[in-house]
Design an enzyme around this catalytic site. Structure first.
Site, PDB file in Angstrom:
ATOM      1  N   CYS A 137       0.990  -1.051  -0.044  1.00  0.00           N
ATOM      2  CA  CYS A 137      -0.028   0.103  -0.190  1.00  0.00           C
ATOM      3  C   CYS A 137       0.886   1.072   0.031  1.00  0.00           C
ATOM      4  CB  CYS A 137      -1.047  -0.116   1.248  1.00  0.00           C
ATOM      5  SG  CYS A 137      -1.963   1.613   1.691  1.00  0.00           S
ATOM      6  N   CYS A 142       0.085   3.760   2.764  1.00  0.00           N
ATOM      7  CA  CYS A 142       0.512   3.294   3.953  1.00  0.00           C
ATOM      8  C   CYS A 142       2.043   3.779   4.233  1.00  0.00           C
ATOM      9  CB  CYS A 142       0.362   1.666   4.049  1.00  0.00           C
ATOM     10  SG  CYS A 142      -1.231   1.116   4.188  1.00  0.00           S
TER      11      CYS A 142
END
Length: 285
Positions: free
Chosen positions: A34, A37
């Site tokens: 991600c 993230c």
């Protein structure tokens, strides 16, 4: 990882929540693939250093699928906030400003005006559903919302000295004590306390109903120190009502600068989470 602890499995996650006690726990649900993230990772690390009294955990949703599913996480990054092993807030998406705002909101109550020093208890303000709280006979300029925060402002009565404060929680709580800050002359004196009322509570009912606990406060009680309640009678509270009959000087205006309710959440499902969790089964991370 510095001040951020990596969670290895569900047992480790539960142990970390338990070990944190009443400290704020901020959990970053993340994934290695991600991009958002990874951009938030150094920000999360920075906040863990900036707010050392909180516990910062990182959960890789691929390594800890059981935990992610149990917490209703289906998109990354998701940040969930806990106290006393109980979920109090969540934030989804890569929003550094929003994340710090939430940390400050809950972290701030840990310093000074919380249940610190009362073992196992905390300021229950994160569990108060403010839109569902009301105060009868409040001044338009000085409403109840001003007294539910310690950041300034105050609650003031309008037509006479009496007030009825009704506070609703987003889940069942146990209440140990209250803290009240108010002027020595305008602060409440005789207070009747009721819980779990199912109908709108008014002054007629407040005078006729049997209360759970009656308090006669002194000026010293209005300095913000814990005022103990009959703890055994406040073990499963969904809402609480305070009927303030008069004030210290017998005047026409009652004022409360800050009202804090100290206790602990009963570790049950937060009703606000049902819509978030429902329908997530089978969705991939």
């Amino acid at each position: 990882m510095g001040f951020v602890k990596a969670v290895t499995d569900e047992a480790n996650f539960q142990a970390e929540l338990a070990n944190a006690g009443t400290k704020l726990v901020v959990v970053d649900f993340t994934a290695s693939w991600c991009g958002a993230c990874q951009r938030m990772a150094p920000v999360f690390q920075q906040y863990s250093i900036k707010y050392p009294k909180a516990v910062f955990l990182k959960v890789d949703v691929d390594q800890c699928q059981e935990t992610a599913t149990a917490q209703g996480v289906s998109a990354m990054p998701t940040f969930i906030f806990y106290r006393n092993k109980t979920k109090i807030e969540r934030l989804q998406g890569a929003d550094p400003t929003g994340l710090e705002s939430k940390i400050r909101q809950f972290y701030g109550s840990e310093e000074g005006d919380d249940g610190e020093g009362i073992a196992g208890h905390m300021d229950l303000s994160p569990f108060i559903m403010k839109p569902q709280c009301e105060c009868l006979n409040e001044s338009d300029e000085h409403p109840l919302s001003h007294a539910l925060t310690s950041s300034g402002g105050y609650l003031e009565s309008n037509c006479d000295e009496q007030l009825i404060i009704s506070i609703t929680f987003n889940q069942s709580v146990k209440i140990h004590s209250i803290k009240m800050k108010a002027p020595s002359d305008k602060g409440p004196k005789n207070v009747r306390i009721f819980i779990n009322q199912t109908r709108t509570f008014d002054f007629d009912l407040a005078n006729s109903y049997t209360s759970v606990h009656d308090l006669e406060l002194t000026s010293e009680d209005l300095e913000g120190n814990p005022i103990n309640l009959k703890y055994v009678k406040f073990q499963n509270v969904q809402n609480i009502q305070f009927f303030i009959k008069d004030n210290q000087s017998g005047g026409e205006v009652t004022q409360i600068d800050h009202l804090a309710i100290i206790g602990s959440p009963i570790n049950t499902t937060n009703m606000n989470d049902f819509k978030r969790v429902g329908g997530k089964k089978g969705e991939s991370h």
